[in-house]
Every structure is written in structure tokens, then in C-alpha cells.
Design a protein around this motif. Sequence first.
Motif, PDB file in Angstrom:
ATOM      1  N   UNK A   3     -40.016 -49.865   6.869  1.00 46.90           N
ATOM      2  CA  UNK A   3     -40.161 -49.238   8.184  1.00 46.90           C
ATOM      3  C   UNK A   3     -39.474 -47.879   8.203  1.00 46.90           C
ATOM      4  N   UNK A   4     -38.264 -47.815   7.652  1.00 50.88           N
ATOM      5  CA  UNK A   4     -37.534 -46.541   7.604  1.00 50.88           C
ATOM      6  C   UNK A   4     -38.340 -45.489   6.857  1.00 50.88           C
ATOM      7  N   UNK A   5     -38.879 -45.847   5.700  1.00 56.32           N
ATOM      8  CA  UNK A   5     -39.666 -44.896   4.912  1.00 56.32           C
ATOM      9  C   UNK A   5     -40.914 -44.447   5.666  1.00 56.32           C
ATOM     10  N   UNK A   6     -41.584 -45.407   6.307  1.00 60.30           N
ATOM     11  CA  UNK A   6     -42.831 -45.086   7.001  1.00 60.30           C
ATOM     12  C   UNK A   6     -42.605 -44.199   8.223  1.00 60.30           C
ATOM     13  N   UNK A   7     -41.407 -44.248   8.784  1.00 56.92           N
ATOM     14  CA  UNK A   7     -41.113 -43.479   9.998  1.00 56.92           C
ATOM     15  C   UNK A   7     -40.371 -42.175   9.715  1.00 56.92           C
ATOM     16  N   UNK A   8     -40.252 -41.792   8.454  1.00 58.69           N
ATOM     17  CA  UNK A   8     -39.442 -40.621   8.104  1.00 58.69           C
ATOM     18  C   UNK A   8     -39.914 -39.337   8.772  1.00 58.69           C
ATOM     19  N   UNK A   9     -41.202 -39.167   8.913  1.00 57.62           N
ATOM     20  CA  UNK A   9     -41.744 -37.939   9.511  1.00 57.62           C
ATOM     21  C   UNK A   9     -42.206 -38.151  10.946  1.00 57.62           C
ATOM     22  N   UNK A  10     -41.765 -39.242  11.561  1.00 60.50           N
ATOM     23  CA  UNK A  10     -42.223 -39.597  12.908  1.00 60.50           C
ATOM     24  C   UNK A  10     -41.117 -39.286  13.910  1.00 60.50           C
ATOM     25  N   UNK A  11     -41.501 -38.722  15.040  1.00 57.42           N
ATOM     26  CA  UNK A  11     -40.538 -38.358  16.085  1.00 57.42           C
ATOM     27  C   UNK A  11     -40.333 -39.522  17.054  1.00 57.42           C
ATOM     28  N   UNK A  12     -39.369 -39.344  17.936  1.00 55.73           N
ATOM     29  CA  UNK A  12     -39.078 -40.343  18.968  1.00 55.73           C
ATOM     30  C   UNK A  12     -40.245 -40.450  19.951  1.00 55.73           C
ATOM     31  N   UNK A  13     -40.301 -41.519  20.748  1.00 57.57           N
ATOM     32  CA  UNK A  13     -41.383 -41.672  21.731  1.00 57.57           C
ATOM     33  C   UNK A  13     -41.468 -40.488  22.682  1.00 57.57           C
ATOM     34  N   UNK A  14     -42.662 -40.232  23.224  1.00 51.69           N
ATOM     35  CA  UNK A  14     -42.860 -39.047  24.073  1.00 51.69           C
ATOM     36  C   UNK A  14     -41.887 -38.918  25.234  1.00 51.69           C
ATOM     37  N   UNK A  15     -41.498 -40.011  25.857  1.00 47.52           N
ATOM     38  CA  UNK A  15     -40.648 -39.933  27.044  1.00 47.52           C
ATOM     39  C   UNK A  15     -39.152 -39.968  26.713  1.00 47.52           C
ATOM     40  N   UNK A  16     -38.814 -40.081  25.443  1.00 49.57           N
ATOM     41  CA  UNK A  16     -37.410 -40.178  25.060  1.00 49.57           C
ATOM     42  C   UNK A  16     -36.790 -38.785  25.043  1.00 49.57           C
ATOM     43  N   UNK A  17     -35.651 -38.611  25.701  1.00 45.83           N
ATOM     44  CA  UNK A  17     -35.136 -37.263  25.966  1.00 45.83           C
ATOM     45  C   UNK A  17     -33.856 -36.930  25.205  1.00 45.83           C
ATOM     46  N   UNK A  18     -33.493 -37.711  24.183  1.00 47.23           N
ATOM     47  CA  UNK A  18     -32.334 -37.363  23.363  1.00 47.23           C
ATOM     48  C   UNK A  18     -32.847 -36.569  22.170  1.00 47.23           C
ATOM     49  N   UNK A  19     -32.671 -35.264  22.152  1.00 47.23           N
ATOM     50  CA  UNK A  19     -33.362 -34.417  21.174  1.00 47.23           C
ATOM     51  C   UNK A  19     -32.960 -34.659  19.725  1.00 47.23           C
ATOM     52  N   UNK A  20     -31.778 -35.176  19.480  1.00 50.09           N
ATOM     53  CA  UNK A  20     -31.313 -35.330  18.102  1.00 50.09           C
ATOM     54  C   UNK A  20     -31.833 -36.581  17.417  1.00 50.09           C
TER      55      UNK A  20
END
Length: 320
Positions: free
Chosen positions: A139-156
Motif C-alpha cells: 500500500x505504501x509503495x502504491x500510494x507514493x505518488x498519490x496526494x491526500x483526499x481532496x477535502x483534506x486541508x493539512x498541506x504537508x
Amino acid sequence: MTYFSRIDVSNWTVVRAETVGQSEKLWIRAPDADNTPSNHWLFKPVTFHGAGVRQGGDWAEKAASAIAELIGVPAADVELASRGGNEGCMSRNVRTADWDMHTGRLWLDANPEVNYADSRARLSQRRGGASEGHTLESIRRALEEVAAPPAFTVPSMDAMDVFVGMMLLDALIANRDRHEENWAVLVPSVGDGTARLSPAYDQEGSLGYQLDDSYRSAVLSGARSGGVIGWVGKGTAWRYSTPPGTPEVSLVTAALLAGMDRTPAVLEFWMDRVESLNRDTVTDLFSRFDGMSDVSRRFAVEVVMTNQERIRNEYRTIVA
């Protein structure tokens, strides 16, 4: 006291039947709503034991969504509902018009760097546990280039950082069903924009929803399962594959291990959110369900508060 309302959706338009899952579900929309994905809701009727005992999947899914909101985990909107005299709940589509949705199964299977066995070929195994290759590392590898959900507001934070929050939510509510069909990635429908983790969804399997009140009473009194602490301690992260011969770890341990793999700030953030829960808030939440018995309310509260303490204690051990 303001109870959660139950919406009668008997006259809502059927969009399509849901083919994923073992129970009958319908995608519906309000008669006056535009036929766009964000107006589609998945209606799930409650199920009954063979002895006719009503399960609490409707209140469990609503409560899971509410607790997710309390701790800042992006999750689908859920409402109590009824259709044709059948009670249930409905969950708003997490996919909006500008996104395509790829379940974890599709996302992992399409990643050449991940050793994953497509669950369509191993469905019987997944029903008994985890699909081969559905690991935290995959899961970690597959999500490496994936951003947080659209409504999530913690930029880091990125997708895996938020996935840690979802796992801690699962640990709080005793949700053992985060298999690869129960998380997803949103991909822009047009162009090459950034893919994003989907908000959490399908969290019905939580809070002992399937138990009857006699069993809950016995657990609360300590007469069965070693009490609440013993019952929640049986909640292993069985949907995440482990190497042969390796014992399954608890939902708490799995979530904290996933968090330890991120920067310290990530786990600190989610621990602050978990610590923000208090007994009064959780008790008030469950008191708003008109259809819950007193025993099921007390049991649900104790599950959340006991799991909060387990998370707190294990985290202290890890960082000591």
C-alpha cells in the motif's frame, strides 16, 4: 436530545445496483437531484441473524462517519435511511464528477512494483482474511505518488499519511474490514492531474454491530471474552497480508506500525486527534441513535474508549 433522523428514500430514483459486496445494495438519488456522482447515495438495508436478531450496521456506519469527522479523517457522509419499509443507511458517493475511482484492488494490480494477487482470482481467500500481497508495504509503495483526499486541508500530508489516520480510525471503532475494495484512489477524469486518496467509506463492520444484546451484556460484565478489553484485543488486522508463519497483529499495532514508517509529525498529528476524543463526546454521539438499546450504546462507547486507551498505551511504549 436531538436524535439522528432517518430519511425515507422510498421514492428516490434507482441509479444502479451495487455489484461489489455480499449484501444487496442500491445506488439511489433524490428525485429532484441532478444525475451526477456526488448526488448518488448507496443504500444498504440492515441484515438479520438467522434467529431474526437485527444487526446494527446502519448505526455503526453512521457512527463511524461521525467519529471520523471528530478526529479529522476524511470519510463519506452517511445518513440513516429507510426504503420500502426496510431500515438501513445510505452513504454519499465519495467520487465527484471530475474524478474516476480506482479501488485498492485495481490500484495495486496496476502497479508493476507491487507484488499483489488480484482479489478477483482470490476472492475466497479474501473472505477468509487478506489477499496475497495486500500488505502495508504494498500500500505504501502504491500510494507514493498519490496526494491526500481532496477535502483534506493539512498541506504537508500525502495519501499514506492520511491512510495512517484511517487505520487509527479502524482501531478506534474495531473495524477489521479495510480490505482492498474498502479503500480507493481518485484519478482526474481529464488530463494528467494528481491522483488522490479517496475519503474512507464502507465502515459498517464496526463497533460489534453484529452482536446481540445478551452477548454485549456478558462482555460488559466481564463474563465473556475477558470483558471489553479482551473482546477488542481479538481485533486483528487480518485484511493486511503478513508473511507465512507470521502472526496477525492487532488493529492498534498495525496502525501504529504504519505511522512509525512516516515522519514523526504524522503520528503525532493523528495521536493528538485520537486524544481529542473524550467520554462525554462519545457518549453524546451514541445517545443520538433512537433505535439503539441502552446495552448497545454502552458497549459502543466502551469499545471506543477502551481502544483509545490501548492506542495511547501502545504509542507511549513505542516512543519511549
